[in-house]
Design a protein around this motif. Structure first.
Motif, PDB file in Angstrom:
ATOM      1  N   ASP A  31       0.816  -1.211   0.000  1.00  0.00           N
ATOM      2  CA  ASP A  31       0.000   0.000   0.000  1.00  0.00           C
ATOM      3  C   ASP A  31       0.853   1.267   0.000  1.00  0.00           C
ATOM      4  N   THR A  32       1.964   1.231   0.696  1.00  0.00           N
ATOM      5  CA  THR A  32       2.779   2.421   0.871  1.00  0.00           C
ATOM      6  C   THR A  32       4.248   2.032   0.975  1.00  0.00           C
ATOM      7  N   GLU A  33       5.116   2.920   0.533  1.00  0.00           N
ATOM      8  CA  GLU A  33       6.549   2.682   0.638  1.00  0.00           C
ATOM      9  C   GLU A  33       7.124   3.241   1.928  1.00  0.00           C
ATOM     10  N   HIS A  34       6.291   3.851   2.762  1.00  0.00           N
ATOM     11  CA  HIS A  34       6.763   4.479   3.988  1.00  0.00           C
ATOM     12  C   HIS A  34       5.926   4.002   5.167  1.00  0.00           C
ATOM     13  N   SER A  35       6.580   3.632   6.260  1.00  0.00           N
ATOM     14  CA  SER A  35       5.850   3.275   7.476  1.00  0.00           C
ATOM     15  C   SER A  35       6.667   3.688   8.689  1.00  0.00           C
ATOM     16  N   LEU A  36       5.966   3.883   9.794  1.00  0.00           N
ATOM     17  CA  LEU A  36       6.581   4.346  11.033  1.00  0.00           C
ATOM     18  C   LEU A  36       6.103   3.468  12.184  1.00  0.00           C
ATOM     19  N   ILE A  37       7.035   2.958  12.945  1.00  0.00           N
ATOM     20  CA  ILE A  37       6.722   2.158  14.128  1.00  0.00           C
ATOM     21  C   ILE A  37       7.191   2.929  15.353  1.00  0.00           C
ATOM     22  N   ILE A  38       6.294   3.104  16.320  1.00  0.00           N
ATOM     23  CA  ILE A  38       6.603   3.872  17.528  1.00  0.00           C
ATOM     24  C   ILE A  38       6.299   3.010  18.748  1.00  0.00           C
ATOM     25  N   GLY A  39       7.150   3.075  19.756  1.00  0.00           N
ATOM     26  CA  GLY A  39       6.919   2.286  20.956  1.00  0.00           C
ATOM     27  C   GLY A  39       7.475   2.959  22.192  1.00  0.00           C
ATOM     28  N   VAL A  40       7.002   2.538  23.343  1.00  0.00           N
ATOM     29  CA  VAL A  40       7.482   3.047  24.630  1.00  0.00           C
ATOM     30  C   VAL A  40       7.531   1.884  25.609  1.00  0.00           C
ATOM     31  N   GLY A  41       8.489   1.906  26.508  1.00  0.00           N
ATOM     32  CA  GLY A  41       8.612   0.828  27.480  1.00  0.00           C
ATOM     33  C   GLY A  41       9.117   1.353  28.814  1.00  0.00           C
ATOM     34  N   ILE A  42       8.853   0.611  29.867  1.00  0.00           N
ATOM     35  CA  ILE A  42       9.343   0.935  31.200  1.00  0.00           C
ATOM     36  C   ILE A  42       9.802  -0.346  31.875  1.00  0.00           C
ATOM     37  N   ALA A  43      10.911  -0.279  32.574  1.00  0.00           N
ATOM     38  CA  ALA A  43      11.457  -1.450  33.259  1.00  0.00           C
ATOM     39  C   ALA A  43      11.852  -1.062  34.676  1.00  0.00           C
ATOM     40  N   ARG A  44      11.640  -1.982  35.604  1.00  0.00           N
ATOM     41  CA  ARG A  44      12.007  -1.767  37.000  1.00  0.00           C
ATOM     42  C   ARG A  44      12.871  -2.934  37.460  1.00  0.00           C
ATOM     43  N   ARG A  45      14.122  -2.615  37.865  1.00  0.00           N
ATOM     44  CA  ARG A  45      15.022  -3.647  38.369  1.00  0.00           C
ATOM     45  C   ARG A  45      14.637  -3.999  39.802  1.00  0.00           C
ATOM     46  N   ILE A  46      14.491  -5.309  40.089  1.00  0.00           N
ATOM     47  CA  ILE A  46      14.056  -5.758  41.412  1.00  0.00           C
ATOM     48  C   ILE A  46      15.207  -6.379  42.196  1.00  0.00           C
ATOM     49  N   TRP A  47      15.988  -7.260  41.543  1.00  0.00           N
ATOM     50  CA  TRP A  47      17.149  -7.872  42.188  1.00  0.00           C
ATOM     51  C   TRP A  47      18.375  -7.648  41.326  1.00  0.00           C
ATOM     52  N   ARG A  48      19.520  -7.532  41.992  1.00  0.00           N
ATOM     53  CA  ARG A  48      20.782  -7.346  41.284  1.00  0.00           C
ATOM     54  C   ARG A  48      21.913  -7.940  42.100  1.00  0.00           C
ATOM     55  N   SER A  49      23.000  -8.268  41.412  1.00  0.00           N
ATOM     56  CA  SER A  49      24.168  -8.800  42.101  1.00  0.00           C
ATOM     57  C   SER A  49      24.991  -7.656  42.692  1.00  0.00           C
TER      58      SER A  49
END
Length: 299
Positions: free
Chosen positions: A254-272
């Motif tokens: 249909d088109t030669e142009h497309s745009l993908i947009i995203g957002v994310g969030i992460a929270r660290r719970i345990w670490r060494s």
């Protein structure tokens, strides 16, 4: 699209979205475990005008060893650090598409979910202390389609790209910016899966079409990340251009142009307590600090 199907492959798709959340600063912990959530808008397939919105929460785990690393971006092994190069495992996914939801594919077979896996050879071209790191990445991935009952190979993808990344500090907040651009190439079998129109599915407004292999367009990607303490937030924007692609004249495009947009969030719970070993290949230069007391780079 059935919900079980979406959920099964949503976790894999989330790996890409969560990679935008992680801008690993130097001296991260050896391992960490946490929880992430992400959402994105994306076309049914490259060249389609119909878009879907998808979001899903998921746990994550990261390990940063001296030679081996496992993260949201996949697995990697530093085999050639003396050459400023790294061999890694490159992964990507796409969700299934229902032909009835796309007018161009009406009465045609549905598009199954796809899974891409293969090696990527990455070279560090230039590193500026406190500034930008420039890399050449050359991933080659085998692509498989599955309906959760069977798996079939649908060809190969090659996506060499140039990447520039930088981290900086503003007070207690760490920022990261990654830019990348490069062409895509694919086998005829891969293009056939998405853009072929078999004679039995041809009609007046959708003539039979046989796609060829070769140039598959180009992509540009921007990732911006924010991190404070154990919380990370990231956004990404991917621009896809099909101009000149070998299948650009397919009636399914249909088109030669497309745009993908995203957002994310992460929270660290345990670490060494133990910190990850330093690596001239994997880690960016130390972030430059920008705050009210000091606006000079590199400190």
């Amino acid at each position: 699209m059935n919900r079980l199907y979406s959920a099964a492959f949503g976790l894999a798709a989330l790996c890409y979205a969560c990679s935008a959340v992680s801008a690993d600063a130097p001296r991260d912990p050896l391992w960490e475990v946490g929880f992430a959530a992400a959402g994105s808008t994306f076309p049914d397939y490259r060249g389609a005008e119909q878009y879907s919105v998808f979001g899903l929460p998921a746990p994550y785990a990261v390990y940063r060893g001296e030679r081996f690393r496992l993260s949201r971006e996949g697995a990697s092994a530093s085999l050639f650090e003396e050459l400023n190069a790294e061999l890694s495992l490159s992964l990507a996914t796409s969700l299934p598409g229902d032909a009835d939801d796309n007018p161009n594919r009406e009465d045609m077979p549905d598009i199954d979910a796809t899974f891409e896996i293969g090696p990527s050879l990455d070279f560090v071209l230039q590193r500026e202390p406190g500034g930008w790191t420039h890399r050449l990445r050359i991933p080659a991935r085998a692509v498989m389609a599955t309906d959760l009952q069977s798996v079939s190979s649908i060809g190969w993808l090659l996506h060499p790209n140039l990447e520039a990344s930088r981290n900086w500090l503003a007070g207690s907040t760490a920022w990261g910016l990654t830019l990348s651009v490069g062409p895509l190439f694919a086998t005829e079998k891969y293009h056939d899966y998405f853009y072929d129109v078999q004679p039995q599915f041809a009609r007046l407004d959708r003539p039979a079409y046989d796609a060829g292999g070769g140039y598959s367009g180009a992509r540009a990607n921007v990732i911006l990340t924010w991190r404070r303490g154990d919380t990370r937030i990231g956004t990404f924007m991917l621009y896809d251009n099909l101009s000149g692609a070998t299948f650009a004249d397919s009636p399914l495009v249909d088109t030669e142009h497309s745009l993908i947009i995203g957002v994310g969030i992460a929270r660290r719970i345990w670490r060494s307590e133990r910190l990850a070993p330093e690596s001239p290949v994997r880690e960016p230069p130390p972030p430059a600090r920008h705050d009210r007391r000091d606006h000079s780079p590199g400190r």
